[in-house]
Design a protein around this motif. Structure first.
Motif, PDB file in Angstrom:
ATOM      1  N   GLY A 151       0.808  -1.217   0.000  1.00 23.33           N
ATOM      2  CA  GLY A 151       0.000   0.000   0.000  1.00 23.33           C
ATOM      3  C   GLY A 151       0.842   1.268   0.000  1.00 23.33           C
ATOM      4  O   GLY A 151       0.498   2.246  -0.663  1.00 23.33           O
ATOM      5  N   LEU A 152       1.947   1.261   0.741  1.00 21.61           N
ATOM      6  CA  LEU A 152       2.738   2.473   0.883  1.00 21.61           C
ATOM      7  C   LEU A 152       3.628   2.725  -0.323  1.00 21.61           C
ATOM      8  O   LEU A 152       3.699   3.852  -0.816  1.00 21.61           O
ATOM      9  N   THR A 153       4.296   1.677  -0.826  1.00 18.26           N
ATOM     10  CA  THR A 153       5.240   1.894  -1.933  1.00 18.26           C
ATOM     11  C   THR A 153       4.597   1.639  -3.297  1.00 18.26           C
ATOM     12  O   THR A 153       5.125   2.071  -4.319  1.00 18.26           O
ATOM     13  N   GLY A 154       3.512   0.894  -3.311  1.00 15.31           N
ATOM     14  CA  GLY A 154       2.877   0.538  -4.582  1.00 15.31           C
ATOM     15  C   GLY A 154       3.532  -0.665  -5.245  1.00 15.31           C
ATOM     16  O   GLY A 154       3.063  -1.151  -6.282  1.00 15.31           O
ATOM     17  N   GLU A 155       4.631  -1.144  -4.653  1.00 12.13           N
ATOM     18  CA  GLU A 155       5.395  -2.259  -5.240  1.00 12.13           C
ATOM     19  C   GLU A 155       4.532  -3.541  -5.276  1.00 12.13           C
ATOM     20  O   GLU A 155       3.760  -3.796  -4.358  1.00 12.13           O
ATOM     21  N   LYS A 163      -4.765  -2.226   6.840  1.00 11.38           N
ATOM     22  CA  LYS A 163      -5.807  -1.655   5.974  1.00 11.38           C
ATOM     23  C   LYS A 163      -5.722  -2.323   4.605  1.00 11.38           C
ATOM     24  O   LYS A 163      -4.694  -2.917   4.265  1.00 11.38           O
ATOM     25  N   ARG A 164      -6.778  -2.186   3.816  1.00 10.25           N
ATOM     26  CA  ARG A 164      -6.668  -2.636   2.426  1.00 10.25           C
ATOM     27  C   ARG A 164      -7.563  -1.825   1.503  1.00 10.25           C
ATOM     28  O   ARG A 164      -8.581  -1.272   1.925  1.00 10.25           O
ATOM     29  N   VAL A 165      -7.133  -1.799   0.259  1.00  9.18           N
ATOM     30  CA  VAL A 165      -7.872  -1.099  -0.800  1.00  9.18           C
ATOM     31  C   VAL A 165      -7.938  -2.069  -1.971  1.00  9.18           C
ATOM     32  O   VAL A 165      -6.921  -2.658  -2.327  1.00  9.18           O
ATOM     33  N   SER A 166      -9.114  -2.240  -2.539  1.00  4.42           N
ATOM     34  CA  SER A 166      -9.262  -3.251  -3.579  1.00  4.42           C
ATOM     35  C   SER A 166     -10.004  -2.702  -4.782  1.00  4.42           C
ATOM     36  O   SER A 166     -10.909  -1.875  -4.625  1.00  4.42           O
ATOM     37  N   LEU A 167      -9.660  -3.218  -5.945  1.00  2.00           N
ATOM     38  CA  LEU A 167     -10.378  -2.895  -7.189  1.00  2.00           C
ATOM     39  C   LEU A 167     -10.677  -4.189  -7.932  1.00  2.00           C
ATOM     40  O   LEU A 167      -9.780  -5.022  -8.113  1.00  2.00           O
ATOM     41  N   ASP A 202     -10.872  -0.907   3.482  1.00  5.48           N
ATOM     42  CA  ASP A 202     -11.115  -1.402   4.846  1.00  5.48           C
ATOM     43  C   ASP A 202     -10.150  -0.688   5.796  1.00  5.48           C
ATOM     44  O   ASP A 202      -8.942  -0.631   5.507  1.00  5.48           O
ATOM     45  N   VAL A 203     -10.676  -0.203   6.913  1.00  7.40           N
ATOM     46  CA  VAL A 203      -9.818   0.458   7.898  1.00  7.40           C
ATOM     47  C   VAL A 203     -10.208  -0.026   9.296  1.00  7.40           C
ATOM     48  O   VAL A 203     -11.384   0.085   9.677  1.00  7.40           O
ATOM     49  N   HIS A 230      -6.773  -7.497   8.930  1.00  2.27           N
ATOM     50  CA  HIS A 230      -6.973  -6.190   9.553  1.00  2.27           C
ATOM     51  C   HIS A 230      -6.128  -5.979  10.804  1.00  2.27           C
ATOM     52  O   HIS A 230      -6.404  -5.078  11.596  1.00  2.27           O
ATOM     53  N   GLY A 231      -5.131  -6.845  10.974  1.00  2.00           N
ATOM     54  CA  GLY A 231      -4.133  -6.614  12.004  1.00  2.00           C
ATOM     55  C   GLY A 231      -4.625  -6.762  13.437  1.00  2.00           C
ATOM     56  O   GLY A 231      -4.013  -6.241  14.363  1.00  2.00           O
ATOM     57  N   LEU A 232      -5.738  -7.495  13.622  1.00  2.00           N
ATOM     58  CA  LEU A 232      -6.179  -7.750  15.007  1.00  2.00           C
ATOM     59  C   LEU A 232      -5.115  -8.577  15.711  1.00  2.00           C
ATOM     60  O   LEU A 232      -4.951  -8.501  16.925  1.00  2.00           O
TER      61      LEU A 232
END
Ligand code: FAD
Length: 386
Positions: free
Chosen positions: A76-80, A203-207, A220-221, A350-352
């Motif tokens: 998510g941070l680097t886009g790699e 977190k996650r972002v999806s398409l 998701d946050v 989600h890192g629980l």
């Protein structure tokens, strides 16, 4: 035999279609006057598509579906790119392509197939009573409907469930909030034929592509429950939650339309062993309210509908109570298992459990596709069509 179905969501309408195909009379009663599905789109995995095919909807659903040929995870941070692989081996293994589809279009398709004339809108069930001959449903407007059986497809906050279980059911917060909607496909965001997910910080972002040159997006946050749901703040909230994330994520936030974006807190329900009391059965989210971490809640509702129809046709001689019990015996173990699997998956995503989340991020960098495909296939393969 006549069935009264409560709820015109995916579960209620698929049940109505399944029963009518087998020659039963089915009437659907829906609380709201104007059905607006919560959520922009839904991934119907191969087990759900096989059910829709069986219900005579193969071409209709294929026309609504996006071509999702590949899957990728990105940092998510680097886009790699962490991993990127074809989903064709999954399709070959399970024998069916999955289709992400617009919820509104799926709903309209199911409604059309079932027959709008048999869906009674604005009919909110308040309580029900069983007699020796059948079940009487009582509605808010004072009217009643009688059937040989009643199917409670009334969703996550089901009141039919209270009747079946005899106690109120607590919904458990899954620890995160989901925003979802649709945007036009633009390959500067992600490839048009892939399910692309950015992950980081729990977190996650999806398409995901759907028909009509649109991406289904979700964010998701992990957040506490009960925060204000202010549409005007969706973009600024997402910009804050995803501050420092890769440029496609920032572009996506810039493009989304808050007026057509949904924000939902995610809950599930602890599985329970029986979905039936007398002539009354639960189906869909009322029976197995799962977090969306496997994308299987709606698919399970489609499976329930097919199996209920099968039980009614194959065990006519048993009588309503026993055949409903048969349905519950067949379905409750699978529903419960996927609720728990989704809960476990969600805790990692989600890192629980932060250590498990970090281990998963490390695994993704080594992933060639096999493990993820095995995981998805294992969810699909427990369905009624294998
Ligand atoms: P619902 O769709 O909730 O329908 C219940 C209906 O009953 C409603 O129309 C309601 O108005 C009506 N009703 C309620 N009470 C009464 C009453 N008293 N009288 C009359 N009518 C009543 N699943 C997947 O398979 N794939 C996915 O990708 C996926 N993604 C998801 C993403 C999110 C963010 C969420 C929250 C869920 C997701 N799901 C997914 C799960 C899926 O949305 C549900 O499992 C599915 O919609 C359940 O359908 P249902 O018919 O059981 O319930």
């Amino acid at each position: 035999m006549k069935a009264t179905i409560i709820g015109a969501g995916i579960g209620g309408l698929c049940t109505g279609i399944a029963l009518k195909r087998l020659g039963y009379e089915a009437q659907v009663y829906e609380a709201v006057r104007d059905i607006r599905p919560v959520g922009a789109a839904i991934s119907v995995w191969s087990n759900g598509i096989k059910c829709l095919n069986y219900l005579g909807l193969a071409q209709d659903v294929a026309a609504l579906g996006g071509q999702m040929d590949a899957m990728a995870y990105r940092d998510g941070l680097t886009g790699e790119t962490m991993t990127d692989f074809s989903l064709l081996p999954l399709m070959e293994r399970v024998g069916q392509r999955p289709y992400p589809v617009s919820r509104a279009e799926l709903q309209a398709m199911l409604m059309e197939k079932f027959g709008k004339e048999d869906v009674h809108l604005g009919m909110c069930l308040t309580h029900l009573e069983e007699t020796d001959e059948g079940v009487i449903a009582h509605f808010e407007d004072g009217s009643t409907a009688e059937g040989d059986i009643l199917v409670g497809a009334d969703g996550a906050r089901s009141i039919v469930r209270d009747y079946v279980r005899g106690v109120p059911t607590e919904r458990l917060y899954s620890g995160y909030v989901n925003w979802n909607g649709l945007v036009e496909i633009d390959e500067t965001l992600a490839p048009a034929d892939a399910w692309t997910t950015w992950v980081g910080e729990g977190k996650r972002v999806s398409l995901m592509p759907i028909a009509g040159n649109r991406f289904y997006f979700f964010f998701d946050v992990p957040l506490p429950p009960g925060l204000p749901n202010d549409r005007a703040a969706y973009k600024s909230d997402l910009r804050e939650h995803f501050s420092g994330w890769a440029s496609p994520v920032q572009d996506l936030i810039a493009r989304l339309d808050p007026d057509t974006t949904n924000r939902v807190e995610i809950f599930d329900v602890e599985p329970f062993p029986s979905w039936v009391r007398g002539r009354v059965a639960l189906l869909g989210d009322s029976a197995h309210n799962t977090s969306p971490d496997l994308g299987q809640g709606g698919c399970l509702a489609m499976e329930d509908a097919v199996v209920l129809g099968h039980c009614m046709a194959a065990h006519r001689d048993l009588g309503p109570q026993k055949l409903l019990q048969r349905y519950s015996d067949l379905r409750a173990p699978r529903g419960g298992e996927l609720v728990l699997r989704a809960r476990k998956r969600g805790a990692v995503t989600h890192g629980l459990d932060p250590a498990a989340m970090e281990a998963w991020y490390a695994e993704l960098r080594q992933e060639t596709g096999e493990n993820i495909i095995n995981g998805i296939a294992s969810n699909i393969e427990g369905g009624p069509f294998g």
